[in-house]
Structure formats: structure tokens, C-alpha cells
Design a protein around this motif. Structure first.
Motif, PDB file in Angstrom:
ATOM      1  N   GLU A  35       0.785  -1.118   0.124  1.00  0.00           N
ATOM      2  CA  GLU A  35       0.006   0.277  -0.167  1.00  0.00           C
ATOM      3  C   GLU A  35       0.921   1.207   0.042  1.00  0.00           C
ATOM      4  OE1 GLU A  35      -3.003   2.131   3.124  1.00  0.00           O
ATOM      5  OE2 GLU A  35      -3.111  -0.057   2.890  1.00  0.00           O
ATOM      6  N   ALA A  36       2.052   1.535   0.802  1.00  0.00           N
ATOM      7  CA  ALA A  36       2.659   2.640   0.862  1.00  0.00           C
ATOM      8  C   ALA A  36       3.478   2.636  -0.462  1.00  0.00           C
ATOM      9  CB  ALA A  36       3.708   2.400   2.088  1.00  0.00           C
ATOM     10  N   THR A  37       3.991   1.740  -0.877  1.00  0.00           N
ATOM     11  CA  THR A  37       4.801   1.595  -2.133  1.00  0.00           C
ATOM     12  C   THR A  37       4.011   2.227  -3.245  1.00  0.00           C
ATOM     13  OG1 THR A  37       6.178  -0.349  -1.527  1.00  0.00           O
ATOM     14  CG2 THR A  37       6.031   0.360  -3.949  1.00  0.00           C
ATOM     15  N   LEU A  38       2.806   1.631  -3.482  1.00  0.00           N
ATOM     16  CA  LEU A  38       2.011   2.086  -4.614  1.00  0.00           C
ATOM     17  C   LEU A  38       1.271   3.298  -4.476  1.00  0.00           C
ATOM     18  CD1 LEU A  38      -0.150  -1.158  -5.058  1.00  0.00           C
ATOM     19  CD2 LEU A  38       1.508  -0.145  -6.471  1.00  0.00           C
ATOM     20  N   ASP A  78       4.484   8.425 -17.937  1.00  0.00           N
ATOM     21  CA  ASP A  78       3.793   7.269 -18.838  1.00  0.00           C
ATOM     22  C   ASP A  78       4.818   6.231 -18.502  1.00  0.00           C
ATOM     23  OD1 ASP A  78       3.124   5.410 -20.469  1.00  0.00           O
ATOM     24  OD2 ASP A  78       2.541   6.688 -21.948  1.00  0.00           O
ATOM     25  N   PRO A  79       4.266   5.007 -17.920  1.00  0.00           N
ATOM     26  CA  PRO A  79       5.256   3.989 -17.732  1.00  0.00           C
ATOM     27  C   PRO A  79       6.089   3.610 -19.003  1.00  0.00           C
ATOM     28  CG  PRO A  79       2.817   3.653 -16.805  1.00  0.00           C
ATOM     29  CD  PRO A  79       2.792   4.674 -17.751  1.00  0.00           C
ATOM     30  N   ARG A  99       4.395  -4.193 -10.246  1.00  0.00           N
ATOM     31  CA  ARG A  99       4.307  -4.766 -11.518  1.00  0.00           C
ATOM     32  C   ARG A  99       2.569  -4.928 -11.483  1.00  0.00           C
ATOM     33  NH1 ARG A  99       8.778  -8.185  -9.661  1.00  0.00           N
ATOM     34  NH2 ARG A  99      10.512  -7.417 -10.765  1.00  0.00           N
ATOM     35  N   GLN A 100       1.875  -4.746 -10.560  1.00  0.00           N
ATOM     36  CA  GLN A 100       0.588  -5.172 -10.763  1.00  0.00           C
ATOM     37  C   GLN A 100      -0.159  -3.808 -11.354  1.00  0.00           C
ATOM     38  OE1 GLN A 100      -0.502  -8.027 -10.319  1.00  0.00           O
ATOM     39  NE2 GLN A 100       1.666  -8.435  -9.897  1.00  0.00           N
ATOM     40  N   LEU A 101       0.562  -2.654 -11.305  1.00  0.00           N
ATOM     41  CA  LEU A 101       0.048  -1.317 -12.129  1.00  0.00           C
ATOM     42  C   LEU A 101      -0.286  -1.531 -13.497  1.00  0.00           C
ATOM     43  CD1 LEU A 101       1.880   1.061  -9.810  1.00  0.00           C
ATOM     44  CD2 LEU A 101      -0.390   0.739  -9.785  1.00  0.00           C
ATOM     45  N   PRO A 102      -1.120  -0.950 -14.056  1.00  0.00           N
ATOM     46  CA  PRO A 102      -1.356  -1.040 -15.561  1.00  0.00           C
ATOM     47  C   PRO A 102      -0.168  -0.315 -16.127  1.00  0.00           C
ATOM     48  CG  PRO A 102      -3.502  -0.300 -14.371  1.00  0.00           C
ATOM     49  CD  PRO A 102      -2.275  -0.218 -13.331  1.00  0.00           C
ATOM     50  N   VAL A 155       8.404  -2.501 -17.145  1.00  0.00           N
ATOM     51  CA  VAL A 155       9.275  -1.798 -16.706  1.00  0.00           C
ATOM     52  C   VAL A 155      10.467  -2.517 -15.557  1.00  0.00           C
ATOM     53  CG1 VAL A 155       9.800   0.122 -14.880  1.00  0.00           C
ATOM     54  CG2 VAL A 155       7.774   0.191 -16.477  1.00  0.00           C
ATOM     55  N   PRO A 156      11.485  -2.426 -15.989  1.00  0.00           N
ATOM     56  CA  PRO A 156      12.736  -3.035 -15.179  1.00  0.00           C
ATOM     57  C   PRO A 156      12.539  -2.638 -13.661  1.00  0.00           C
ATOM     58  CG  PRO A 156      13.575  -2.264 -17.230  1.00  0.00           C
ATOM     59  CD  PRO A 156      12.283  -1.801 -16.991  1.00  0.00           C
ATOM     60  N   LEU A 157      12.551  -3.722 -12.707  1.00  0.00           N
ATOM     61  CA  LEU A 157      12.489  -3.043 -11.169  1.00  0.00           C
ATOM     62  C   LEU A 157      13.273  -3.976 -10.817  1.00  0.00           C
ATOM     63  CD1 LEU A 157       8.484  -3.369 -10.948  1.00  0.00           C
ATOM     64  CD2 LEU A 157       9.886  -1.422 -10.888  1.00  0.00           C
ATOM     65  N   MET A 158      13.989  -3.292  -9.907  1.00  0.00           N
ATOM     66  CA  MET A 158      15.192  -3.990  -8.967  1.00  0.00           C
ATOM     67  C   MET A 158      15.028  -3.685  -7.529  1.00  0.00           C
ATOM     68  SD  MET A 158      17.891  -5.931  -8.903  1.00  0.00           S
ATOM     69  CE  MET A 158      18.386  -6.132 -10.472  1.00  0.00           C
ATOM     70  N   CYS A 159      14.894  -4.670  -6.338  1.00  0.00           N
ATOM     71  CA  CYS A 159      14.883  -4.235  -4.940  1.00  0.00           C
ATOM     72  C   CYS A 159      16.263  -4.816  -4.517  1.00  0.00           C
ATOM     73  CB  CYS A 159      13.680  -5.248  -4.510  1.00  0.00           C
ATOM     74  SG  CYS A 159      12.052  -4.932  -4.849  1.00  0.00           S
TER      75      CYS A 159
END
Length: 124
Positions: free
Chosen positions: A22-25, A38-39, A63-66, A71-75
Motif C-alpha cells: 500500500e505504501a509503495t503504491l 507514462d510507464p 508490477r500490478q499497476l497498468p 518496466v525493469p524493477l530491482m529491489c
């Protein structure tokens, strides 16, 4: 067009997957809306979490966002400095944009406003 970095940070009330998501989104949506992104224009996103947030990967929520499927994501873990802000998720979004650095709006929410009070918006 230039590649610009957009910073964001938010604190999470507890180490629970739903609260981390929730906080991240909330932070991602605020970064997107305040910078009119725009993504498809995003190069990549680096996400760090403090060591006390280990109940989920923030990237899973993003990753669930439209439009974010490609989009490359790294944690990664944030550097564990003594006395630093706890339960914090940080983002570095690299985006292709026509905006100058002065036109970029960085987003610091909740307790993370203490990280950069000079850049923080007055949002909770």
C-alpha cells in the motif's frame, strides 16, 4: 529528451506485506501524477527497503499497476546506517522526459519527509 532521476521515499507502519504494498503504491502513484509520467517512458526503477521490511518485495506490488508489466524493477537493501530512518521504502525512477531537473517533483511521504525536508511535499 533526457534521462532524469526521480526520488521517492515512504515509511511503512509495520512489516506486513499489505502495508508495504500500500505504501509503495501510494508513493509510485504520487510520483507518476506529480511528474506526468507514462510507464512506457520509464527506463528502470531501483527500490530499496530497510532491513526491517522483509515481509514482501515492493516490486511485486508495482508490477500490478497498468503499464508497468515491462518496466525493469530491482529491489535491494538500503545501507544499514545506525540511527537511520526505519521501515522505509525508497525509489529511484529513471525516466525519459523533456522536463528539466528543476521541473522534477520528488516525493517524500510520511516519516520519510525527514530525509529531504527541502524536497518533501506537505502530504502524509
Amino acid at each position: 529528451m533526457s534521462v532524469r532521476g526521480i526520488r521517492g521515499a515512504v515509511t511503512v507502519e509495520a512489516n506486513e506485506a499489505s502495508l508495504i504494498s500500500e505504501a509503495t503504491l501510494t508513493m509510485v502513484r504520487e510520483i507518476m501524477s506529480s511528474n506526468d509520467i507514462d510507464p512506457a517512458d520509464i527506463c528502470s526503477v531501483l527500490i530499496t527497503v530497510t532491513q526491517d521490511l522483509d515481509d514482501s518485495f515492493p516490486a511485486q506490488a508495482v508490477r500490478q499497476l497498468p503499464g508497468w508489466e515491462l518496466v525493469p524493477l530491482m529491489c535491494a537493501l538500503e545501507v544499514p546506517v545506525k540511527g537511520s530512518l526505519e521501515r522505509c521504502v525508497r525509489l529511484m525512477v529513471l525516466v525519459n522526459t523533456e522536463k528539466s531537473q528543476k521541473e522534477i517533483h520528488h516525493v517524500y511521504l510520511g516519516g520519510a519527509q525527514a530525509l529531504r525536508p527541502d524536497l518533501a511535499k506537505s502530504k502524509v
